[in-house]
Design an enzyme around this catalytic site. Sequence first.
Site, mmCIF file in Angstrom:
data_model
loop_
_atom_site.group_PDB
_atom_site.id
_atom_site.type_symbol
_atom_site.label_atom_id
_atom_site.label_comp_id
_atom_site.label_asym_id
_atom_site.label_seq_id
_atom_site.Cartn_x
_atom_site.Cartn_y
_atom_site.Cartn_z
ATOM 1 C CD GLU A 91 1.685 -5.462 5.709
ATOM 2 O OE1 GLU A 91 2.494 -6.369 5.998
ATOM 3 O OE2 GLU A 91 0.980 -5.475 4.682
ATOM 4 C CB ALA A 98 -0.885 -0.009 1.245
ATOM 5 C CD GLU A 103 -2.277 -7.588 2.937
ATOM 6 O OE1 GLU A 103 -1.846 -6.446 2.649
ATOM 7 O OE2 GLU A 103 -2.987 -7.819 3.918
ATOM 8 N N GLY A 138 0.655 -5.095 0.837
ATOM 9 C CA GLY A 138 -0.516 -5.167 -0.046
ATOM 10 C C GLY A 138 -0.212 -5.843 -1.378
HETATM 11 N N1 COA Z 1 4.603 3.125 -0.514
HETATM 12 C C1 COA Z 1 5.015 4.294 -1.013
HETATM 13 N N2 COA Z 1 6.172 4.451 -1.677
HETATM 14 C C2 COA Z 1 6.934 3.351 -1.842
HETATM 15 C C3 COA Z 1 6.571 2.089 -1.343
HETATM 16 C C4 COA Z 1 5.342 1.996 -0.650
HETATM 17 N N3 COA Z 1 4.885 0.857 -0.167
HETATM 18 N N4 COA Z 1 7.543 1.203 -1.654
HETATM 19 C C5 COA Z 1 8.485 1.889 -2.318
HETATM 20 N N5 COA Z 1 8.101 3.183 -2.440
HETATM 21 C C6 COA Z 1 8.849 4.261 -3.098
HETATM 22 C C7 COA Z 1 10.025 4.732 -2.259
HETATM 23 O O1 COA Z 1 9.593 5.657 -1.268
HETATM 24 C C8 COA Z 1 10.881 5.358 -3.321
HETATM 25 O O2 COA Z 1 10.349 6.636 -3.640
HETATM 26 P P1 COA Z 1 11.339 7.910 -3.822
HETATM 27 O O3 COA Z 1 12.240 7.522 -4.978
HETATM 28 O O4 COA Z 1 10.409 9.033 -4.120
HETATM 29 O O5 COA Z 1 12.109 8.030 -2.533
HETATM 30 C C9 COA Z 1 10.648 4.467 -4.537
HETATM 31 O O6 COA Z 1 9.413 3.798 -4.304
HETATM 32 C C10 COA Z 1 11.737 3.413 -4.722
HETATM 33 O O7 COA Z 1 11.842 2.679 -3.505
HETATM 34 P P2 COA Z 1 13.201 2.542 -2.655
HETATM 35 O O8 COA Z 1 12.828 2.231 -1.253
HETATM 36 O O9 COA Z 1 14.073 3.726 -2.892
HETATM 37 O O10 COA Z 1 13.838 1.257 -3.381
HETATM 38 P P3 COA Z 1 14.861 0.220 -2.725
HETATM 39 O O11 COA Z 1 15.357 -0.612 -3.860
HETATM 40 O O12 COA Z 1 15.851 0.913 -1.859
HETATM 41 O O13 COA Z 1 13.956 -0.696 -1.783
HETATM 42 C C11 COA Z 1 11.986 -1.969 -1.188
HETATM 43 C C12 COA Z 1 12.927 -1.516 -2.314
HETATM 44 C C13 COA Z 1 10.798 -2.660 -1.851
HETATM 45 C C14 COA Z 1 12.719 -2.940 -0.287
HETATM 46 C C15 COA Z 1 11.520 -0.745 -0.367
HETATM 47 O O14 COA Z 1 10.996 0.213 -1.283
HETATM 48 C C16 COA Z 1 10.469 -1.033 0.654
HETATM 49 O O15 COA Z 1 10.758 -1.575 1.713
HETATM 50 N N6 COA Z 1 9.203 -0.615 0.394
HETATM 51 C C17 COA Z 1 8.136 -0.658 1.327
HETATM 52 C C18 COA Z 1 7.650 -2.068 1.572
HETATM 53 C C19 COA Z 1 6.566 -2.053 2.617
HETATM 54 O O16 COA Z 1 6.762 -1.794 3.781
HETATM 55 N N7 COA Z 1 5.350 -2.381 2.148
HETATM 56 C C20 COA Z 1 4.209 -2.505 3.006
HETATM 57 C C21 COA Z 1 3.408 -1.259 3.004
HETATM 58 S S1 COA Z 1 1.981 -1.420 4.031
#
Ligand code: COA
Length: 258
Positions: free
Chosen positions: A133, A64, A113, A110
């Site tokens: 989460e 999400a 999910e 999500g």
């Molecule tokens: N919601 C909003 N933005 C998200 C996102 C999410 N769930 N997942 C990634 N993004 C965004 C990042 O903020 C970043 O944006 P920016 O370039 O404006 O800073 C962009 O997507 C790229 O992500 P980034 O984190 O820089 O890539 P990474 O390769 O370093 O890491 C992940 C990849 C997937 C490990 C990491 O993005 C992550 O942990 N995401 C969230 C996962 C999460 O907690 N999901 C559950 C949500 S309820």
Amino acid sequence: MNTIVLTQSGTVATLTINRPEKLNALNRQTLNDLHKSLEQLKSDTSVRCVIITGSGTKAFVAGADIAEFADFNQAEGTALSREGHDLVFTYIEQYPKPVIAAVNGFALGGGLELALSCHIRLFSDTAKVGLPEVTLGLIPGYGGTQRLAQLIGKGKATELICTAEFINAQDALDWGIANALHSPDQLMAQAQAMAERISKNSPIAISHALQVIQAGHAASNSGLLAETQHFGACFTSQDFKEGVNAFLNKRKPDFKGA
Ligand code: COA
């Protein structure tokens, strides 16, 4: 920008979630667009099977959209979960045509999910999945607490939810989350081929089969209701504020348990 790209090849429609710069994170607009596309395909008799995938090579869906709910209160958090169930997650689970998730990269929160709501899950062998989460001070709110436990058992589901760790595609296959693994360049062709094989069979019989499988295995309504209520309750904690703030500022959270 269109958050969902719809293509059709023969009897198979593919919906591609199209926010690659945010790793296809599900904001409200994307959930609404996904619902509208699915609704349109439901009554389109030329479509017999639907594939859902993510744009780009890195992510299926990274969860999400955290930035969107960062300032939500309990009522807004509860509504976010409930609307998600109705518009997309339970909607797909109850869909009368087979929906295949082609998981082409990260499927987190999500995103996992969403894959769990689909009827069949094909993975790229580079995919990674998890329910992170609790690192945000939240719980899965789009059916993950129910559908993951149902699919792989309570013990493994509890492990994945409480450790928040990501597992690779091979583990996802071994644990029963993925139906099959394919190389990244073969994933969509294999998903299309499976959808075409399914499409040769009676759509009436398939629809009945989906309903009957669903009758015995639907995520429980009381479980989903509890998930929605507890998800909303998480929005009142300091841990939630700390978790989201830490993610948005690209630092590790420091939870106090309050
Ligand atoms: N919601 C909003 N933005 C998200 C996102 C999410 N769930 N997942 C990634 N993004 C965004 C990042 O903020 C970043 O944006 P920016 O370039 O404006 O800073 C962009 O997507 C790229 O992500 P980034 O984190 O820089 O890539 P990474 O390769 O370093 O890491 C992940 C990849 C997937 C490990 C990491 O993005 C992550 O942990 N995401 C969230 C996962 C999460 O907690 N999901 C559950 C949500 S309820």
